[in-house]
Design a protein around this motif. Structure first.
Motif, mmCIF file in Angstrom:
data_model
loop_
_atom_site.group_PDB
_atom_site.id
_atom_site.type_symbol
_atom_site.label_atom_id
_atom_site.label_comp_id
_atom_site.label_asym_id
_atom_site.label_seq_id
_atom_site.Cartn_x
_atom_site.Cartn_y
_atom_site.Cartn_z
ATOM 1 N N ASP A 165 0.886 -1.241 0.026
ATOM 2 C CA ASP A 165 -0.035 -0.043 0.067
ATOM 3 C C ASP A 165 0.823 1.268 0.010
ATOM 4 O O ASP A 165 2.160 1.108 -0.130
ATOM 5 C CB ASP A 165 -0.928 0.083 1.063
ATOM 6 N N THR B 142 -2.844 0.554 -8.542
ATOM 7 C CA THR B 142 -3.194 1.770 -9.097
ATOM 8 C C THR B 142 -3.696 1.221 -10.552
ATOM 9 O O THR B 142 -2.904 0.816 -11.374
ATOM 10 C CB THR B 142 -2.642 3.224 -9.135
ATOM 11 N N SER C 218 -6.953 4.594 -16.608
ATOM 12 C CA SER C 218 -8.029 4.833 -17.533
ATOM 13 C C SER C 218 -8.142 3.852 -18.848
ATOM 14 O O SER C 218 -9.023 3.541 -19.366
ATOM 15 C CB SER C 218 -8.649 6.273 -17.755
ATOM 16 N N GLU D 288 -8.599 -1.436 -0.503
ATOM 17 C CA GLU D 288 -9.583 -1.570 -1.646
ATOM 18 C C GLU D 288 -9.043 -0.679 -2.781
ATOM 19 O O GLU D 288 -8.646 0.260 -2.520
ATOM 20 C CB GLU D 288 -10.963 -1.572 -1.314
ATOM 21 N N VAL D 289 -8.950 -1.353 -3.877
ATOM 22 C CA VAL D 289 -8.517 -0.705 -5.169
ATOM 23 C C VAL D 289 -9.550 0.066 -5.816
ATOM 24 O O VAL D 289 -10.569 -0.416 -5.887
ATOM 25 C CB VAL D 289 -7.659 -1.260 -6.090
ATOM 26 N N ASP D 290 -9.376 1.312 -6.141
ATOM 27 C CA ASP D 290 -10.372 1.959 -6.980
ATOM 28 C C ASP D 290 -10.147 1.716 -8.562
ATOM 29 O O ASP D 290 -9.332 1.941 -9.100
ATOM 30 C CB ASP D 290 -10.565 3.702 -6.946
ATOM 31 N N ILE D 291 -11.113 0.837 -9.104
ATOM 32 C CA ILE D 291 -11.049 0.380 -10.404
ATOM 33 C C ILE D 291 -12.089 1.173 -11.237
ATOM 34 O O ILE D 291 -13.284 1.187 -11.229
ATOM 35 C CB ILE D 291 -11.423 -1.007 -10.463
ATOM 36 N N PRO D 292 -11.594 1.663 -12.500
ATOM 37 C CA PRO D 292 -12.408 2.414 -13.057
ATOM 38 C C PRO D 292 -13.343 1.692 -13.982
ATOM 39 O O PRO D 292 -13.360 0.389 -14.171
ATOM 40 C CB PRO D 292 -11.502 2.876 -14.338
ATOM 41 N N PRO D 293 -14.633 2.166 -14.109
ATOM 42 C CA PRO D 293 -15.999 1.436 -14.648
ATOM 43 C C PRO D 293 -15.574 0.566 -15.937
ATOM 44 O O PRO D 293 -16.150 -0.470 -16.086
ATOM 45 C CB PRO D 293 -16.986 2.544 -14.713
#
Length: 232
Positions: A181, A208, A211, A226-231
């Motif tokens: 992290d 990370t 896009s 938790e990882v922020d994953i683009p839609p």
């Protein structure tokens, strides 16, 4: 793939690279070169396996067999071709040419540039791995080390055990990662204190997803956050 299996892959990879570079014996048909600087110039063709030990190694020509290198700065330049496997251990390893089969490398700074092409699997261990936009790897990528940035094309799977993974390229298969992290990232780039070190990308700690990232198979990871994953 679960956490313990990622660590198992990382361990096996590291041991394999050490054994391969430390005790492997050349095959019956081979050529050796040593010196402070060894350069295979454009137009030169080595018909057999080639084993090199040198502070600086530059390939601009063609090696029709395996290329095995121990050195400081190691570079396959644009136009340089290895028709079978490329195995290397050094301070820095750069692939800007073509390797038609497998790559197994270890070093502080590892780079596959925008002109780098690898025909099959890519196994690596080091502080930093940079797969630049335009780079192409025809098989799986297995990496164990401090950080990895992927902005190119991987036709197989990406398996990584690393403190930082920046995914902004294309993976046709699965992505399976054991990552740290943000608190795991060093406060400065330790490579800046080593002479003659090539530029090292700055990658935030953890996982990370950019896009431009595309994953054709499953995306799974183990991380403290938790990882922020683009839609997309």
């Amino acid at each position: 793939m679960r956490k313990h299996k990622i660590f198992q892959l990382a361990f096996i990879l590291t041991i394999a690279i050490v054994i391969m570079l430390g005790v492997a014996n050349p095959a019956a048909a081979y050529e050796t070169r040593t010196g402070e600087v060894v350069v295979i110039e454009a137009g030169e063709v080595v018909d057999d396996d080639l084993y090199i030990t040198a502070a600086t190694v530059i390939l601009r020509g063609t090696v029709k067999g395996d290329l095995v290198v121990m050195g400081g700065e190691i570079s396959i330049e644009p136009g340089g071709v290895v028709e079978e496997d490329f195995m290397a251990g050094g301070q820095s390893v750069k692939i800007a040419g073509t390797v038609l089969d497998d790559v197994r490398i270890g070093g502080a700074v590892l780079t596959v540039t925008d002109s780098g092409i690898i025909g099959d699997d890519f196994l690596a261990a080091g502080y930093s791995l940079d797969l630049a936009p335009g780079s192409s790897i025809g098989g799986d990528v297995v990496y164990a080390g401090g950080q990895i940035q992927h902005e190119g094309m991987i036709d197989g799977d990406l398996l990584a055990a690393t403190g930082a993974l920046a995914l902004n390229g294309h993976v046709v298969g699965d992505v399976d990662a054991q990552v740290g992290d943000a608190t795991d990232a060093p406060p400065f780039n330790p490579m800046q204190f080593i002479p003659n070190m090539p530029p090292v990308p700055t990658i935030p700690g953890g996982f990370t997803v950019g896009s431009n990232a595309q994953v054709g198979g499953d995306l799974s990871y183990t991380s403290a956050i938790e990882v922020d994953i683009p839609p997309n």
